[in-house]
Structure formats: C-alpha cells, structure tokens
Design a protein around this motif. Structure first.
Motif, PDB file in Angstrom:
ATOM      1  N   SER A  32       0.857  -1.184   0.000  1.00 56.34           N
ATOM      2  CA  SER A  32       0.000   0.000   0.000  1.00 56.34           C
ATOM      3  C   SER A  32       0.890   1.230   0.000  1.00 56.34           C
ATOM      4  CB  SER A  32      -0.899   0.025   1.229  1.00 56.34           C
ATOM      5  OG  SER A  32      -1.832  -1.020   1.151  1.00 56.34           O
ATOM      6  N   ALA A  33       0.400   2.294  -0.638  1.00 60.16           N
ATOM      7  CA  ALA A  33       1.176   3.528  -0.724  1.00 60.16           C
ATOM      8  C   ALA A  33       0.230   4.717  -0.755  1.00 60.16           C
ATOM      9  CB  ALA A  33       2.028   3.524  -1.986  1.00 60.16           C
ATOM     10  N   LYS A  34       0.750   5.885  -0.400  1.00 62.98           N
ATOM     11  CA  LYS A  34      -0.027   7.108  -0.566  1.00 62.98           C
ATOM     12  C   LYS A  34      -0.355   7.233  -2.040  1.00 62.98           C
ATOM     13  CE  LYS A  34       2.038   9.622   3.268  1.00 62.98           C
ATOM     14  NZ  LYS A  34       2.901  10.742   3.654  1.00 62.98           N
ATOM     15  N   VAL A  35      -1.473   7.862  -2.342  1.00 62.56           N
ATOM     16  CA  VAL A  35      -1.928   7.996  -3.729  1.00 62.56           C
ATOM     17  C   VAL A  35      -0.819   8.544  -4.624  1.00 62.56           C
ATOM     18  CG1 VAL A  35      -3.567   9.163  -5.239  1.00 62.56           C
ATOM     19  CG2 VAL A  35      -4.356   8.211  -3.071  1.00 62.56           C
ATOM     20  N   ALA A  36      -0.129   9.577  -4.171  1.00 64.49           N
ATOM     21  CA  ALA A  36       0.914  10.207  -4.982  1.00 64.49           C
ATOM     22  C   ALA A  36       2.123   9.309  -5.200  1.00 64.49           C
ATOM     23  CB  ALA A  36       1.360  11.517  -4.337  1.00 64.49           C
ATOM     24  N   ASP A  37       2.319   8.329  -4.316  1.00 65.37           N
ATOM     25  CA  ASP A  37       3.488   7.440  -4.402  1.00 65.37           C
ATOM     26  C   ASP A  37       3.204   6.102  -5.069  1.00 65.37           C
ATOM     27  OD1 ASP A  37       5.014   9.323  -3.038  1.00 65.37           O
ATOM     28  OD2 ASP A  37       4.658   8.405  -1.076  1.00 65.37           O
ATOM     29  N   ALA A  38       1.958   5.813  -5.392  1.00 70.82           N
ATOM     30  CA  ALA A  38       1.583   4.480  -5.870  1.00 70.82           C
ATOM     31  C   ALA A  38       2.346   4.060  -7.128  1.00 70.82           C
ATOM     32  CB  ALA A  38       0.080   4.390  -6.100  1.00 70.82           C
ATOM     33  N   GLY A  39       2.475   4.939  -8.083  1.00 72.22           N
ATOM     34  CA  GLY A  39       3.199   4.607  -9.310  1.00 72.22           C
ATOM     35  C   GLY A  39       4.664   4.314  -9.039  1.00 72.22           C
ATOM     36  N   ALA A  40       5.280   5.134  -8.217  1.00 68.36           N
ATOM     37  CA  ALA A  40       6.692   4.933  -7.874  1.00 68.36           C
ATOM     38  C   ALA A  40       6.886   3.634  -7.103  1.00 68.36           C
ATOM     39  CB  ALA A  40       7.209   6.116  -7.060  1.00 68.36           C
TER      40      ALA A  40
END
Length: 156
Positions: A127-135
C-alpha cells in the motif's frame, strides 16, 4: 449538448471528483485539470490533453484514485511451478519493508493468486499514498526482479 450540460450539473452538484483528482472515465486516465459545464478536461500521464463530454462521464463508471488516502498496488509475478514460494514471499516482504514509500498499514500482502499449467502467478500488494503508488509499483518490481534473479528465481 443538453446531456453534456445535465452531466456537468450532476458532476458539479454530486462531486464524484474535483480538480486535481486522478480519475479513470470512458477508457481514459488522468488528472482532472478543469470541470466545465459541458466537458471535463484531463491531463494524462503522457501529458496529453483529453476532453471528456460530461453527459457520457456522468452516465458511466468513474474510478477516482484520489478519494482515499492510500492505494493498494497490484504487482503480478509469474514464476515456474517449482519455485520456492516461501523464498519469494520472504524476499518480497523484505523489499517492501525496505521501501520508505510502502505503508506499514494496511499490511502488505504476498499470495498465490493463480495456478496455471506451467506457472504460478504471485500477487504482491503493498500500500502507498496515492501520490506514491506509481513509484512504489515501479520500485518494488525492479528491486524484486533484480534480487530474485540473483537468487536464482526464474520468471515465465
């Protein structure tokens, strides 16, 4: 045009998304740049400008990636049937734990999601913050591929 006007009113009143949200609608994905009365304007990851008619958007499925605080990243890893699954799980958890963008809560998951005739499909879900999901998706996949290959795990 009347349906686009009505769709624009519905979008502005019920707010399924707002400027700045990342959405999928009508087969398009992007960041909402403008919500006009007749159209919604997106900017895609490829920096394309997409104009969606609000009538079709309001009557279709909208996936808003920005409504929640985090996203679950879905990584699928195809490996041969004779792969040491415990080894893959252990390494996957280590890679996710070492990545500072992977959230501890909800807890990452590694599981077999499909058994095929010639290979297994392993699901890896940090799981990741929305802004970090792609990275997170790119970083975890790249690191996993390097480590697993160096440990003798092959891929289908």
């Amino acid at each position: 045009s009347l349906s686009n006007f009505a769709g624009g009113v519905l979008i502005l009143v019920f707010k399924p998304y707002k400027v700045g949200d990342t959405i999928d609608a009508m087969g398009q994905s992007g960041k909402v740049k403008e919500i006009q009365i007749f159209n919604t304007i997106l900017s895609t990851g490829e920096n394309k400008h997409v104009i969606l008619p609000n009538g079709a958007v309001a009557n279709g499925t909208i996936v808003n990636h920005s409504k929640e605080t985090h996203l679950v990243v879905n990584i699928q890893l195809p490996v041969p049937l004779n792969t040491d699954i415990d080894k893959v799980k252990k390494i996957s958890f280590e890679v996710m734990k070492a990545n500072p963008k992977v959230l501890e809560t909800p807890t990452p998951v590694v599981k077999i999601i499909k058994v095929n005739v010639d290979h297994l499909l392993i699901g890896i879900n940090p799981s990741a913050k929305v802004a970090d999901a792609g990275a997170v998706s790119a970083e975890v996949q790249e690191t996993l591929m390097k480590i697993l290959k160096s440990d003798g795990v092959s891929f289908v």
